[in-house]
Design a protein around this motif. Structure first.
Motif, PDB file in Angstrom:
ATOM      1  N   SER A  37       0.884  -1.158   0.000  1.00 48.59           N
ATOM      2  CA  SER A  37       0.000   0.000   0.000  1.00 48.59           C
ATOM      3  C   SER A  37       0.921   1.207   0.000  1.00 48.59           C
ATOM      4  O   SER A  37       1.542   1.523   1.016  1.00 48.59           O
ATOM      5  CB  SER A  37      -0.892  -0.033   1.251  1.00 48.59           C
ATOM      6  N   SER A  57      -1.678   5.495  -3.622  1.00 43.81           N
ATOM      7  CA  SER A  57      -1.903   6.382  -2.485  1.00 43.81           C
ATOM      8  C   SER A  57      -3.345   6.892  -2.487  1.00 43.81           C
ATOM      9  O   SER A  57      -4.059   6.793  -3.483  1.00 43.81           O
ATOM     10  CB  SER A  57      -0.937   7.566  -2.544  1.00 43.81           C
ATOM     11  N   GLY A  58      -3.730   7.448  -1.354  1.00 43.63           N
ATOM     12  CA  GLY A  58      -5.068   7.998  -1.203  1.00 43.63           C
ATOM     13  C   GLY A  58      -5.075   9.512  -1.336  1.00 43.63           C
ATOM     14  O   GLY A  58      -4.146  10.120  -1.861  1.00 43.63           O
ATOM     15  N   SER A  63      -1.805   8.398   3.422  1.00 43.49           N
ATOM     16  CA  SER A  63      -2.904   7.518   2.989  1.00 43.49           C
ATOM     17  C   SER A  63      -3.629   6.752   4.095  1.00 43.49           C
ATOM     18  O   SER A  63      -3.893   5.560   3.953  1.00 43.49           O
ATOM     19  CB  SER A  63      -2.402   6.547   1.927  1.00 43.49           C
ATOM     20  N   ASP A  65      -6.602   6.952   4.543  1.00 37.87           N
ATOM     21  CA  ASP A  65      -7.897   6.675   3.932  1.00 37.87           C
ATOM     22  C   ASP A  65      -7.902   5.427   3.054  1.00 37.87           C
ATOM     23  O   ASP A  65      -8.968   4.931   2.692  1.00 37.87           O
ATOM     24  CB  ASP A  65      -8.380   7.880   3.121  1.00 37.87           C
ATOM     25  N   THR A  66      -6.728   4.897   2.717  1.00 34.75           N
ATOM     26  CA  THR A  66      -6.705   3.744   1.816  1.00 34.75           C
ATOM     27  C   THR A  66      -6.129   2.472   2.423  1.00 34.75           C
ATOM     28  O   THR A  66      -6.345   1.392   1.878  1.00 34.75           O
ATOM     29  CB  THR A  66      -5.893   4.055   0.540  1.00 34.75           C
ATOM     30  N   HIS A  70      -7.295  -1.231   1.209  1.00 37.84           N
ATOM     31  CA  HIS A  70      -6.305  -2.071   0.522  1.00 37.84           C
ATOM     32  C   HIS A  70      -6.145  -3.410   1.246  1.00 37.84           C
ATOM     33  O   HIS A  70      -6.055  -4.462   0.608  1.00 37.84           O
ATOM     34  CB  HIS A  70      -4.948  -1.378   0.434  1.00 37.84           C
TER      35      HIS A  70
END
Length: 102
Positions: A37, A57-58, A63, A65-66, A70
């Motif tokens: 990630s 990436s977010g 990140s 948020d991701t 992920h």
């Protein structure tokens, strides 16, 4: 075991990128499935790199948020952050909601 490493992309020539690449290599040699990630070094959509899936990436720095989406997409058994861990604090509620109930 499925392992997601949340860090700079393993292709990024930074300290964290190099450590992520090394950790991924060692874990794969031990027989684990490893994905990354990437909070830097990749935007847009997932790609394959050196036999690994790299997630992008977010919207936010580092990140938070991701990382949970992920991990869920991959079906990760373990997430290893290679970064300043406190930057993931905004993801705490997502972690709690995604955690299996016992």
């Amino acid at each position: 075991m499925k392992v997601l490493i949340h860090s700079n992309g393993p292709h990024v020539p930074s300290g964290y990128g190099k450590q992520a690449r090394l950790a991924g290599r060692i874990l794969r040699e031990l027989g684990h499935e490893v994905a990354f990630s990437c909070f830097s070094g990749l935007g847009g959509q997932p790609i394959r790199w050196d036999g690994h899936t790299l997630f992008p990436s977010g919207m936010y720095d580092y990140s938070p948020d991701t990382v949970v989406p992920h991990a869920l997409t991959m079906g990760a058994d373990l997430v290893i952050p290679i970064m300043d861990f406190h930057k993931l604090a905004p993801a705490a509620r997502q972690w709690q909601q995604a955690r299996p109930r016992r």
